[in-house]
Design a protein around this motif. Structure first.
Motif, PDB file in Angstrom:
ATOM      1  N   ALA A 154     -16.847   7.780 -26.556  1.00  0.00           N
ATOM      2  CA  ALA A 154     -16.798   8.577 -26.593  1.00  0.00           C
ATOM      3  C   ALA A 154     -15.174   8.994 -27.165  1.00  0.00           C
ATOM      4  O   ALA A 154     -14.221   9.973 -27.587  1.00  0.00           O
ATOM      5  CB  ALA A 154     -16.865   9.414 -25.423  1.00  0.00           C
ATOM      6  N   ALA A 155     -14.210   8.057 -26.730  1.00  0.00           N
ATOM      7  CA  ALA A 155     -12.541   8.424 -27.386  1.00  0.00           C
ATOM      8  C   ALA A 155     -12.885   8.455 -28.372  1.00  0.00           C
ATOM      9  O   ALA A 155     -11.767   8.769 -28.626  1.00  0.00           O
ATOM     10  CB  ALA A 155     -12.083   6.968 -26.374  1.00  0.00           C
ATOM     11  N   ARG A 156     -13.408   7.406 -29.289  1.00  0.00           N
ATOM     12  CA  ARG A 156     -13.389   7.312 -30.840  1.00  0.00           C
ATOM     13  C   ARG A 156     -13.745   8.563 -31.265  1.00  0.00           C
ATOM     14  O   ARG A 156     -12.899   9.010 -32.820  1.00  0.00           O
ATOM     15  CB  ARG A 156     -13.872   6.600 -31.578  1.00  0.00           C
ATOM     16  CG  ARG A 156     -13.710   5.179 -30.735  1.00  0.00           C
ATOM     17  CD  ARG A 156     -14.426   3.569 -31.779  1.00  0.00           C
ATOM     18  NE  ARG A 156     -15.738   3.957 -31.767  1.00  0.00           N
ATOM     19  CZ  ARG A 156     -16.486   3.323 -31.048  1.00  0.00           C
ATOM     20  NH1 ARG A 156     -15.548   2.550 -29.807  1.00  0.00           N
ATOM     21  NH2 ARG A 156     -17.787   3.416 -31.286  1.00  0.00           N
ATOM     22  N   ASP A 157     -14.965   9.428 -31.149  1.00  0.00           N
ATOM     23  CA  ASP A 157     -15.444  10.850 -31.260  1.00  0.00           C
ATOM     24  C   ASP A 157     -15.107  11.462 -31.058  1.00  0.00           C
ATOM     25  O   ASP A 157     -16.574  11.877 -30.230  1.00  0.00           O
ATOM     26  CB  ASP A 157     -16.453  10.335 -32.074  1.00  0.00           C
ATOM     27  CG  ASP A 157     -17.221  10.707 -33.814  1.00  0.00           C
ATOM     28  OD1 ASP A 157     -16.805  11.910 -33.585  1.00  0.00           O
ATOM     29  OD2 ASP A 157     -18.585  10.781 -33.822  1.00  0.00           O
ATOM     30  N   THR A 158     -14.357  12.705 -30.191  1.00  0.00           N
ATOM     31  CA  THR A 158     -13.929  13.935 -29.833  1.00  0.00           C
ATOM     32  C   THR A 158     -15.440  14.729 -30.522  1.00  0.00           C
ATOM     33  O   THR A 158     -15.408  15.620 -30.013  1.00  0.00           O
ATOM     34  CB  THR A 158     -12.776  13.666 -29.261  1.00  0.00           C
ATOM     35  OG1 THR A 158     -12.025  14.216 -30.753  1.00  0.00           O
ATOM     36  CG2 THR A 158     -11.669  12.873 -28.979  1.00  0.00           C
ATOM     37  N   ASP A 159     -14.867  14.470 -31.778  1.00  0.00           N
ATOM     38  CA  ASP A 159     -15.954  15.783 -32.569  1.00  0.00           C
ATOM     39  C   ASP A 159     -17.622  15.764 -31.678  1.00  0.00           C
ATOM     40  O   ASP A 159     -18.019  16.588 -32.127  1.00  0.00           O
ATOM     41  CB  ASP A 159     -16.336  16.382 -33.623  1.00  0.00           C
ATOM     42  CG  ASP A 159     -13.823  16.126 -34.478  1.00  0.00           C
ATOM     43  OD1 ASP A 159     -13.791  16.831 -33.936  1.00  0.00           O
ATOM     44  OD2 ASP A 159     -14.234  16.426 -35.554  1.00  0.00           O
ATOM     45  N   LEU A 160     -18.320  14.394 -32.147  1.00  0.00           N
ATOM     46  CA  LEU A 160     -19.388  14.309 -31.535  1.00  0.00           C
ATOM     47  C   LEU A 160     -19.116  14.737 -29.809  1.00  0.00           C
ATOM     48  O   LEU A 160     -20.298  15.139 -29.983  1.00  0.00           O
ATOM     49  CB  LEU A 160     -18.979  12.495 -31.611  1.00  0.00           C
ATOM     50  CG  LEU A 160     -21.213  12.511 -30.736  1.00  0.00           C
ATOM     51  CD1 LEU A 160     -21.806  12.303 -31.418  1.00  0.00           C
ATOM     52  CD2 LEU A 160     -20.727  10.525 -30.370  1.00  0.00           C
TER      53      LEU A 160
END
Length: 387
Positions: A154-160
């Protein structure tokens, strides 16, 4: 309740094994994007929106899991499919269990991801249904998506996270609430021994909703079932561990090695995989510049590199990303390397892992090439931080 014909998509060759993907409460068939991209190279993939979700009708609730199972049978009947390989996650796993128990002749194999024979206490589901009817799905979206992915991803891929929050908030309130009521009543524990389909159980080690201890009840209750726990993975393990899940599905469904459909299907599978790895925006830019002169080469790359090699089960998607980065570093192909570095970081591959690959490459392919790769990676990280 009378069965309805829900919204569904079909991807892949008509003569291939039929794989039906059934998703989580609050999701749409879009949650299966990684699997559609990979599986449609060798399967006829059917993705279904549960009633009350996505593009499906929204009859008044409450619903039962049996109602949702009847809707899946309506899809199979419309497609003329006698039996299929069922893959169900969470609510979709309950629907898949119901079909395997009550209509075993329609189920060729069963894969249960992040699901349960019983989802906690009924009161928690009826309370959630009441909350959604009162305040809407937006009121519970953050909590739901917080259980879908590990904190690191979640922290690495906010777009996801943004995309999946939109998926939950876009679910009709009544459809979500009525499916909560279906889960409140669901309990297959006494019937697990009736399942005869070959069964694979896939858990996420960090799944707070249906942890491995809950999934073990399914594996223990279904004769001959095999269980695999993926780490790291929370509730939507099919997204967080897409490559592993796709490889496990191919092995479980027992697709012969080397199977690949015809030219058009291979191109379609390659295009889907390319989009899964590089993103729609990049592929759209590339295809927009195709000319009569370059079209044969683009077709060749799409079918062979993306539709064949990237779809093979021997390596998962992250392994292929890292191998590609190492090779491009070694040969000094900066344009392709920059593209793959950025797509890997956007997909959640950790910067530390990429750094280890580049260090290892420096020993065998030369320090100057790896030095340039580190510079490209540093620039990509800086750009992602400012997006």
């Amino acid at each position: 309740m009378t069965p309805i014909l829900p919204a569904y998509d079909v991807t892949g060759p008509d003569d291939a094994p039929v794989v039906v993907l059934l998703g989580s409460l609050g999701s749409t068939r879009d949650m299966w994007g990684p699997q559609v991209a990979a599986l449609s190279a060798w399967a006829r993939v059917v993705t279904v929106d549960h009633r009350g979700h996505g593009g499906s009708p929204v009859p008044d609730g409450p619903y039962t899991v049996g109602d949702l199972a009847g809707d899946v049978l309506a899809v199979l009947d419309e497609l003329g499919v006698d039996s299929a390989h069922l893959v169900g996650l969470s609510l979709g796993g309950a629907v898949s269990q119901h079909l395997a128990i009550t209509r075993p002749e329609r189920v060729r194999s069963l894969t249960l991801l992040c699901t349960a024979a019983k989802f906690g206490e009924a009161a928690s589901w009826t309370e959630r249904a009441a909350a959604v009817r009162a305040d809407g799905t937006e009121s519970i979206a953050d909590a739901v998506v917080g259980r879908w992915f590990t904190a690191g991803l979640a922290a690495r891929d906010t777009d996801l996270i943004t995309r999946h929050l939109a998926m939950v908030t876009g679910t009709p309130d009544e459809g979500y609430a009525a499916c909560c009521e279906a889960l409140a009543l669901w309990d297959s524990r006494a019937d697990l021994g009736r399942i005869v389909a070959p069964t694979l159980v896939i858990a996420g080690e960090q799944d707070p909703s249906t942890p491995p201890s809950v999934m073990a009840e399914l594996a223990d209750g279904i004769q001959g079932a095999r269980m695999v726990a993926l780490d790291p993975a929370a509730h939507l393990a099919n997204v967080e561990q897409a490559g592993r899940v796709c490889a496990l599905l191919r092995a479980h469904i027992n697709v012969p090695d080397g199977y690949l459909p015809g030219r058009e299907a291979a191109h379609a599978a390659g295009d889907a995989m390319r989009r899964s790895v590089l993103g729609d925006a990049h592929v759209d830019r590339s295809t927009a510049t195709i000319t009569e002169f370059t079209a044969p080469f683009q077709d060749f790359i799409t079918r062979t590199a993306w539709g064949d090699i990237w779809c093979r089960p021997g390596l998962d998607q992250e392994q292929r990303r890292l191998l590609t980065i190492a090779i491009l570093t070694a040969v000094g192909n900066e344009h392709e390397l920059d593209m793959h570095l950025r797509s890997a970081l956007r997909a959640g591959v950790s910067a530390d892992t990429i750094a280890e690959v580049l260090l290892h490459t420096a020993v065998y392919a030369g320090v100057p090439n790896s030095n340039r790769a580190f510079a490209l990676g540093r620039a990509a990280l800086a750009d992602l931080e400012t997006d």
